[in-house]
Design an enzyme around this catalytic site. Structure first.
Site, PDB file in Angstrom:
ATOM      1  CB  SER A 136      -8.459  -1.946   3.258  1.00 36.28           C
ATOM      2  OG  SER A 136      -8.651  -2.688   3.259  1.00 36.28           O
ATOM      3  NE  ARG A 150      -3.732  -1.584   0.313  1.00 38.03           N
ATOM      4  CZ  ARG A 150      -4.370  -2.949  -0.039  1.00 38.03           C
ATOM      5  NH1 ARG A 150      -3.312  -3.481  -0.389  1.00 38.03           N
ATOM      6  NH2 ARG A 150      -5.546  -3.397   0.000  1.00 38.03           N
ATOM      7  CD  GLU A 196      -5.162   1.406   2.290  1.00 44.46           C
ATOM      8  OE1 GLU A 196      -5.537   2.060   0.734  1.00 44.46           O
ATOM      9  OE2 GLU A 196      -6.589   0.698   2.175  1.00 44.46           O
TER      10      GLU A 196
HETATM   11  N1  EPU Z   1     -10.789 -10.883  10.008  1.00 40.43           N
HETATM   12  C1  EPU Z   1     -11.717 -10.954  10.880  1.00 40.43           C
HETATM   13  N2  EPU Z   1     -12.655  -9.956  11.649  1.00 40.43           N
HETATM   14  C2  EPU Z   1     -13.414  -9.078  10.355  1.00 40.43           C
HETATM   15  C3  EPU Z   1     -12.254  -9.096   8.961  1.00 40.43           C
HETATM   16  C4  EPU Z   1     -11.389  -9.634   9.001  1.00 40.43           C
HETATM   17  O1  EPU Z   1     -11.488 -11.326  11.877  1.00 40.43           O
HETATM   18  O2  EPU Z   1     -14.098  -8.407  10.249  1.00 40.43           O
HETATM   19  C5  EPU Z   1      -9.723 -11.784   9.795  1.00 40.43           C
HETATM   20  C6  EPU Z   1      -9.941 -12.541   8.412  1.00 40.43           C
HETATM   21  O3  EPU Z   1     -10.809 -13.779   9.399  1.00 40.43           O
HETATM   22  C7  EPU Z   1      -9.063 -13.129   7.937  1.00 40.43           C
HETATM   23  C8  EPU Z   1      -8.025 -11.587   7.929  1.00 40.43           C
HETATM   24  O4  EPU Z   1      -8.915 -10.979   9.133  1.00 40.43           O
HETATM   25  O5  EPU Z   1      -8.409 -14.470   8.382  1.00 40.43           O
HETATM   26  C9  EPU Z   1      -8.158 -11.341   6.526  1.00 40.43           C
HETATM   27  O6  EPU Z   1      -9.124 -10.656   6.066  1.00 40.43           O
HETATM   28  P1  EPU Z   1      -9.882 -10.819   4.914  1.00 40.43           P
HETATM   29  O7  EPU Z   1      -9.239 -11.512   3.460  1.00 40.43           O
HETATM   30  O8  EPU Z   1     -11.096  -9.964   4.046  1.00 40.43           O
HETATM   31  O9  EPU Z   1      -8.365  -9.172   4.096  1.00 40.43           O
HETATM   32  P2  EPU Z   1      -7.716  -8.505   5.093  1.00 40.43           P
HETATM   33  O10 EPU Z   1      -6.796  -8.185   5.377  1.00 40.43           O
HETATM   34  O11 EPU Z   1      -9.028  -7.817   6.451  1.00 40.43           O
HETATM   35  C10 EPU Z   1      -6.945  -7.127   2.888  1.00 40.43           C
HETATM   36  C11 EPU Z   1      -6.826  -5.866   1.810  1.00 40.43           C
HETATM   37  C12 EPU Z   1      -7.531  -5.867   0.860  1.00 40.43           C
HETATM   38  C13 EPU Z   1      -8.369  -6.542   0.302  1.00 40.43           C
HETATM   39  C14 EPU Z   1      -8.436  -8.409   1.073  1.00 40.43           C
HETATM   40  C15 EPU Z   1      -7.735  -9.739   0.068  1.00 40.43           C
HETATM   41  C16 EPU Z   1      -5.835  -3.926   3.127  1.00 40.43           C
HETATM   42  C17 EPU Z   1      -5.328  -2.423   3.865  1.00 40.43           C
HETATM   43  N3  EPU Z   1      -6.400  -4.684   2.828  1.00 40.43           N
HETATM   44  O12 EPU Z   1      -8.208  -6.678   3.294  1.00 40.43           O
HETATM   45  O13 EPU Z   1      -7.981  -4.638   0.431  1.00 40.43           O
HETATM   46  O14 EPU Z   1      -9.380  -6.631  -0.621  1.00 40.43           O
HETATM   47  O15 EPU Z   1      -7.073  -8.333   2.163  1.00 40.43           O
HETATM   48  O16 EPU Z   1      -7.060  -9.681  -0.652  1.00 40.43           O
HETATM   49  O17 EPU Z   1      -4.624  -5.022   2.711  1.00 40.43           O
HETATM   50  C18 EPU Z   1      -8.293  -2.232   0.058  1.00 40.43           C
HETATM   51  O18 EPU Z   1      -7.534  -1.889   0.183  1.00 40.43           O
HETATM   52  O19 EPU Z   1      -9.954  -1.415   0.152  1.00 40.43           O
HETATM   53  C19 EPU Z   1      -9.531  -3.088   0.501  1.00 40.43           C
HETATM   54  C20 EPU Z   1     -10.501  -3.770   0.895  1.00 40.43           C
END
Ligand code: EPU
Length: 338
Positions: A238, A164, A334
């Site tokens: 995010s 990012r 972010e």
């Molecule tokens: N999780 C929770 N609770 C929540 C959300 C997530 O416990 O409310 C846990 C999930 O269980 C999972 C982990 O967090 O084990 C990862 O969650 P997720 O796959 O949704 O990905 P993220 O790390 O929360 C990142 C990006 C997203 C992108 C997803 C998928 C960042 C800041 N965000 O989210 O990007 O879509 O991975 O690759 O890196 C964005 O930038 O706007 C965005 C949505």
């Protein structure tokens, strides 16, 4: 170039907050861009260049000048049997470009389906999702430098991409405008589906050897289910970055929370999903007035209807403070705060 005054920003950013720009104009051609740049010294400051508005929070009305970049156009620059180079102007909608490439069978950005915003903003935060980042397909960025009033090419390497992160958020911040991007895509693509969510989506659909179209569809399904649609409920994706902590801090945390999801980084540090921390701290689904934390994904702050930028900002500050108190981790926003 004609400036408009007290211009509503509600429809120009995905948070959909009811706020105004004191002065506003839109650039649709390179000639208009040149005109604006020639007279930029006369425009009321501060000056903000706006793309799709999908990663910005206006804390209040904007007192300077907002210049919306609406440069359109996409073209094939070069192709052979293996690959294709495409140019996309900054104002092109990112998802439409992804759709176009997938329809043509060109692979590389299919995992980045349904990310809101325009092509011009994509390299700034090195958009990434489901195991892929734009830096893996990006050849260069066409950059209009404000100082010299000329367009330059910034190569992938010069972009200094990170998670990012890029040179455009650092050394080149406020120094120019992205006018377009060049991407290199494969005509014999290898689909990437290491990410657990994508794998389980494909499994559910009983797809064993997915094509890039299958990956695209799976990502569209996952995102539609897990992320609030900005056309229905205001948000900027995010709101926070996933924090990266030291191995020692992680070991301590894991002894308290054995179930904590985590991803090891090349440098030995550990990335933790901020969404997990925020949910664990009890914020998921929280709502105060019309400002809230999404009940689908705790990393996303939402405008239920008519909240203010300041209320969203305060909510984000309360979350930052709470996560620091509970886990001793500093979350970083972010979204660009204006
Ligand atoms: N999780 C929770 N609770 C929540 C959300 C997530 O416990 O409310 C846990 C999930 O269980 C999972 C982990 O967090 O084990 C990862 O969650 P997720 O796959 O949704 O990905 P993220 O790390 O929360 C990142 C990006 C997203 C992108 C997803 C998928 C960042 C800041 N965000 O989210 O990007 O879509 O991975 O690759 O890196 C964005 O930038 O706007 C965005 C949505």
């Amino acid at each position: 170039m004609e400036l408009q005054h007290h211009y509503s920003l509600k429809k120009l950013h995905t948070f959909g907050i009811d706020c105004f720009a004191e002065n506003y104009c839109e650039i649709s051609t390179k000639d208009e861009l040149n005109d604006v740049i020639q007279s930029i010294k006369t425009l009321p400051r501060p000056i903000l260049f706006l793309g799709g508005g999908s990663n910005v929070l206006f804390r209040a009305d904007f007192s300077g000048t907002i210049i919306k970049i609406s440069l359109f156009g996409k073209q094939i620059l070069h192709e052979n049997e293996e690959e294709v180079l495409i140019y996309c102007a900054a104002g092109e909608n990112w998802h439409s470009i992804v759709e176009w490439t997938v329809q043509n069978g060109w692979g590389g950005i299919e995992n980045l389906a349904l990310i809101p915003g325009n092509c011009g903003a994509a390299p700034l935060q090195n958009i990434g999702a489901y195991g892929i980042e734009i830096c893996q397909s990006l050849v260069n960025v066409h950059w209009f430098e404000l100082n010299t009033k000329t367009e330059k090419i910034i190569t992938n390497e010069e972009c200094n991409f990170g998670y990012r992160d890029s040179i455009f958020k650092r050394d080149l911040k406020d120094k120019g405008i992205v006018t377009g991007i060049t991407l290199r895509l494969s005509k014999n693509p290898t689909p990437h589906y290491n990410y657990a969510d994508v794998q389980s989506e494909l499994k559910e659909q009983e797809i064993v050897n997915p094509t890039i179209k299958d990956i695209f569809n799976a990502v569209v399904q996952i995102r539609s289910r897990k992320l609030p649609n900005p056309n229905e409920i205001g948000n900027a994706g995010s709101f926070f970055k996933n924090p990266i902590i030291s191995a020692i801090q992680f070991t301590n945390l894991q002894s308290q929370y054995p179930e904590i999801p985590h991803y090891s980084q090349n440098d030995g540090r550990i990335k933790i999903p901020a969404g997990w921390l925020i949910e664990k701290a009890g914020w998921k689904g929280f709502r105060q007035g019309d400002a809230g934390v999404s009940s689908k994904q705790a990393l996303v702050l939402v405008n239920y209807n008519n909240t203010t930028g300041e209320e969203i900002y305060q909510l984000s500050q309360n979350i930052l403070d709470d996560i620091f108190n509970k886990f001793n981790i500093h979350l970083e926003r972010e979204v660009n705060i204006v």
